[in-house]
Design a protein around this motif. Structure first.
Motif, PDB file in Angstrom:
ATOM      1  N   LEU A 132     -70.742 -58.612 -24.033  1.00  8.93           N
ATOM      2  CA  LEU A 132     -70.940 -58.649 -22.384  1.00  8.93           C
ATOM      3  C   LEU A 132     -69.924 -59.883 -21.919  1.00  8.93           C
ATOM      4  O   LEU A 132     -69.393 -59.392 -20.810  1.00  8.93           O
ATOM      5  N   LEU A 133     -69.991 -60.801 -22.457  1.00  5.52           N
ATOM      6  CA  LEU A 133     -68.825 -61.907 -22.036  1.00  5.52           C
ATOM      7  C   LEU A 133     -67.498 -61.305 -22.005  1.00  5.52           C
ATOM      8  O   LEU A 133     -66.745 -61.677 -20.962  1.00  5.52           O
ATOM      9  N   TRP A 134     -66.838 -60.518 -23.070  1.00  4.61           N
ATOM     10  CA  TRP A 134     -65.608 -60.071 -23.030  1.00  4.61           C
ATOM     11  C   TRP A 134     -65.282 -58.787 -21.955  1.00  4.61           C
ATOM     12  O   TRP A 134     -64.368 -58.753 -21.335  1.00  4.61           O
ATOM     13  N   VAL A 135     -66.423 -58.099 -21.759  1.00  2.00           N
ATOM     14  CA  VAL A 135     -66.694 -57.184 -20.529  1.00  2.00           C
ATOM     15  C   VAL A 135     -66.118 -57.799 -19.131  1.00  2.00           C
ATOM     16  O   VAL A 135     -65.428 -57.490 -18.395  1.00  2.00           O
ATOM     17  N   TRP A 136     -66.701 -59.054 -19.155  1.00  2.00           N
ATOM     18  CA  TRP A 136     -66.559 -59.918 -17.897  1.00  2.00           C
ATOM     19  C   TRP A 136     -64.992 -60.500 -17.879  1.00  2.00           C
ATOM     20  O   TRP A 136     -64.313 -60.286 -16.823  1.00  2.00           O
ATOM     21  N   LEU A 137     -64.694 -60.920 -19.017  1.00  2.00           N
ATOM     22  CA  LEU A 137     -63.204 -61.616 -19.110  1.00  2.00           C
ATOM     23  C   LEU A 137     -62.267 -60.290 -18.878  1.00  2.00           C
ATOM     24  O   LEU A 137     -61.181 -60.517 -18.378  1.00  2.00           O
ATOM     25  N   ALA A 138     -62.434 -59.300 -19.376  1.00  2.00           N
ATOM     26  CA  ALA A 138     -61.604 -58.048 -19.172  1.00  2.00           C
ATOM     27  C   ALA A 138     -61.641 -57.296 -17.582  1.00  2.00           C
ATOM     28  O   ALA A 138     -61.051 -56.553 -17.563  1.00  2.00           O
ATOM     29  N   ASN A 139     -62.518 -57.841 -17.011  1.00  2.00           N
ATOM     30  CA  ASN A 139     -62.865 -57.122 -15.745  1.00  2.00           C
ATOM     31  C   ASN A 139     -61.555 -57.299 -15.021  1.00  2.00           C
ATOM     32  O   ASN A 139     -60.967 -58.221 -14.850  1.00  2.00           O
ATOM     33  N   VAL A 140     -61.133 -56.109 -14.322  1.00  2.00           N
ATOM     34  CA  VAL A 140     -59.857 -56.246 -13.438  1.00  2.00           C
ATOM     35  C   VAL A 140     -59.964 -57.024 -12.142  1.00  2.00           C
ATOM     36  O   VAL A 140     -59.018 -57.367 -11.615  1.00  2.00           O
ATOM     37  N   ASP A 141     -61.206 -57.303 -11.644  1.00  2.00           N
ATOM     38  CA  ASP A 141     -61.294 -57.777 -10.496  1.00  2.00           C
ATOM     39  C   ASP A 141     -61.720 -59.262 -10.611  1.00  2.00           C
ATOM     40  O   ASP A 141     -61.212 -60.198 -10.124  1.00  2.00           O
ATOM     41  N   SER A 142     -62.776 -59.701 -11.490  1.00  2.00           N
ATOM     42  CA  SER A 142     -63.641 -60.792 -11.259  1.00  2.00           C
ATOM     43  C   SER A 142     -63.261 -61.497 -13.001  1.00  2.00           C
ATOM     44  O   SER A 142     -63.439 -62.726 -13.015  1.00  2.00           O
ATOM     45  N   GLY A 143     -62.560 -60.759 -13.914  1.00  2.00           N
ATOM     46  CA  GLY A 143     -62.173 -61.256 -14.890  1.00  2.00           C
ATOM     47  C   GLY A 143     -61.173 -62.216 -15.277  1.00  2.00           C
ATOM     48  O   GLY A 143     -60.625 -62.622 -14.159  1.00  2.00           O
ATOM     49  N   PHE A 144     -60.883 -62.822 -16.150  1.00  2.00           N
ATOM     50  CA  PHE A 144     -59.788 -63.759 -16.373  1.00  2.00           C
ATOM     51  C   PHE A 144     -58.515 -63.380 -17.151  1.00  2.00           C
ATOM     52  O   PHE A 144     -57.278 -63.639 -16.724  1.00  2.00           O
ATOM     53  N   ILE A 145     -58.514 -62.327 -18.039  1.00  2.00           N
ATOM     54  CA  ILE A 145     -57.609 -61.881 -18.891  1.00  2.00           C
ATOM     55  C   ILE A 145     -56.484 -61.180 -18.199  1.00  2.00           C
ATOM     56  O   ILE A 145     -55.259 -61.549 -18.252  1.00  2.00           O
ATOM     57  N   SER A 146     -56.976 -60.189 -17.267  1.00  2.00           N
ATOM     58  CA  SER A 146     -55.927 -59.361 -16.396  1.00  2.00           C
ATOM     59  C   SER A 146     -55.165 -60.102 -15.674  1.00  2.00           C
ATOM     60  O   SER A 146     -53.836 -59.973 -15.438  1.00  2.00           O
ATOM     61  N   PRO A 147     -56.066 -60.929 -14.661  1.00  2.00           N
ATOM     62  CA  PRO A 147     -54.794 -61.910 -13.702  1.00  2.00           C
ATOM     63  C   PRO A 147     -54.002 -63.041 -14.567  1.00  2.00           C
ATOM     64  O   PRO A 147     -53.112 -63.297 -14.348  1.00  2.00           O
ATOM     65  N   ALA A 148     -54.856 -63.527 -15.686  1.00  2.00           N
ATOM     66  CA  ALA A 148     -53.634 -64.395 -16.530  1.00  2.00           C
ATOM     67  C   ALA A 148     -52.430 -63.584 -16.786  1.00  2.00           C
ATOM     68  O   ALA A 148     -51.263 -64.134 -17.097  1.00  2.00           O
ATOM     69  N   LEU A 149     -52.602 -62.194 -17.530  1.00  2.00           N
ATOM     70  CA  LEU A 149     -51.387 -61.414 -17.848  1.00  2.00           C
ATOM     71  C   LEU A 149     -50.653 -61.307 -16.992  1.00  2.00           C
ATOM     72  O   LEU A 149     -49.240 -61.281 -17.052  1.00  2.00           O
ATOM     73  N   LYS A 150     -51.053 -61.120 -15.460  1.00  2.00           N
ATOM     74  CA  LYS A 150     -50.245 -60.784 -14.410  1.00  2.00           C
ATOM     75  C   LYS A 150     -49.328 -62.128 -14.095  1.00  2.00           C
ATOM     76  O   LYS A 150     -48.176 -62.366 -13.629  1.00  2.00           O
ATOM     77  N   ALA A 151     -50.167 -63.245 -14.037  1.00  2.00           N
ATOM     78  CA  ALA A 151     -49.604 -64.467 -13.728  1.00  2.00           C
ATOM     79  C   ALA A 151     -48.402 -65.010 -14.466  1.00  2.00           C
ATOM     80  O   ALA A 151     -47.462 -65.573 -14.435  1.00  2.00           O
ATOM     81  N   LEU A 152     -48.383 -64.499 -15.910  1.00  2.00           N
ATOM     82  CA  LEU A 152     -47.468 -64.638 -17.066  1.00  2.00           C
ATOM     83  C   LEU A 152     -46.344 -63.911 -16.922  1.00  2.00           C
ATOM     84  O   LEU A 152     -45.176 -63.916 -17.523  1.00  2.00           O
TER      85      LEU A 152
END
Length: 305
Positions: A132-152
């Motif tokens: 469940l934690l990683w579902v939230w982290l991978a969420n395209v809107d509210s997660g952390f991983i996708s925005p981090a990949l875009k920021a990098l």
């Protein structure tokens, strides 16, 4: 022999330990738990597998038809293939991460206890909670991983990591490695710490390089430890269910359905309880065969060395 000597001999005979049942009494609670929670359920499952067992109504004896059915079940074969693929990939990744970590925390250095604790912390998180934690982290809107990949600058726009097979599979593998590598590290660390320091010091004195010590000293002496960690990792990967059910629901395009997930669908979604029981027995047989083969390879390797 005097009367006193005969009495002493008789007392010794009375006090001499006979083949008593004391040992069995000590292990009786554990045996009872194994019988109640493993032997009887497995026996009942095997009995169910020989029946057409609906959720409602009477069961009907059909013999081994459920077992013959699975050989012609393309979805079950696909689930087996995916589970084997996942098991190989995730086991390699876990060992590739856990072994260097074990070598890192094995040496005495500053804050080594802190490093061990931080690495082991994800292990105490339940697999369902981690999913469940990683579902939230991978969420395209509210997660952390996708925005981090875009920021990098690695992607042009924030991707939905669970939308395609490749990205979803990679995300799940990363999550599992994050969750399990600490446990495997502890097992390997135990094996490293069991290697006598005298042998390592003697190898250093003889001029052996780090790679030579690792290849000809560390790996052979850790053979049993590595085999234990490998059996645990392979068994856990074959029985994978939570991460696929929670993170992708078997998708995309039903390409991430593991064997346990398929058994769950047959038993509790389609209510083919007899067929689900047959699949469970087949999976148990596969696990036993894999464990026996691994232990046999371990024994053969020890005999050759």
């Amino acid at each position: 022999m005097t009367v006193t000597g005969q009495k002493q001999t008789a007392c010794v005979r009375r006090r001499a330990p006979r083949p008593e049942w004391t040992g069995l009494l000590y292990i009786a609670p554990a045996m009872l738990l194994v019988i109640v929670f493993f032997v009887l359920p497995v026996g009942f499952t095997a009995w169910m597998s020989l029946h057409n067992w609906p959720l409602m109504g009477a069961s009907r004896w059909i013999g081994f038809n459920n077992y013959f059915r699975m050989f012609n079940d393309g979805r079950f074969v696909a689930a087996l293939n995916f589970t084997a693929y996942y098991t190989v990939i995730v086991t390699i990744l876990i060992f590739a991460v856990a072994f260097p970590l074990a070598l890192f925390v094995e040496r005495q250095r500053a804050f080594v206890s802190t490093y061990r604790t931080i690495i082991f912390l994800p292990v105490v998180v339940g697999l369902a909670s981690a999913s469940l934690l990683w579902v939230w982290l991978a969420n395209v809107d509210s997660g952390f991983i996708s925005p981090a990949l875009k920021a990098l600058g690695l992607v042009e726009k924030s991707p939905n990591l669970l939308a395609t097979f490749d990205s979803a599979f990679l995300t799940i593998c990363v999550m599992v490695v994050w969750k399990i590598a600490g446990f495997t590290m502890i097992i390997l660390l135990t094996g490293l710490q069991a290697i006598p320091a005298d042998l390592t010091e003697a190898a250093v004195v003889d001029g052996a390089s780090w790679w030579q010590r690792f290849r000809f000293l560390t790996l052979p002496l850790m053979r049993r430890t590595i085999a234990l960690a490998l059996i645990i990792s392979v068994t856990g990967s074959i029985l994978a269910f939570d991460q696929f059910y929670i993170m992708t629901s078997g998708g995309p395009q039903n390409r991430m359905i593991s064997v346990v997930y398929y058994i769950f669908n047959q038993s509790f979604v389609s209510f083919n309880l007899g067929y689900g029981a047959a699949l469970s027995i087949a999976l148990l047989a596969i696990l036993v065969i894999i464990s026996v083969v691994q232990l046999w390879l371990l024994r053969v390797g020890e005999e050759r060395s």
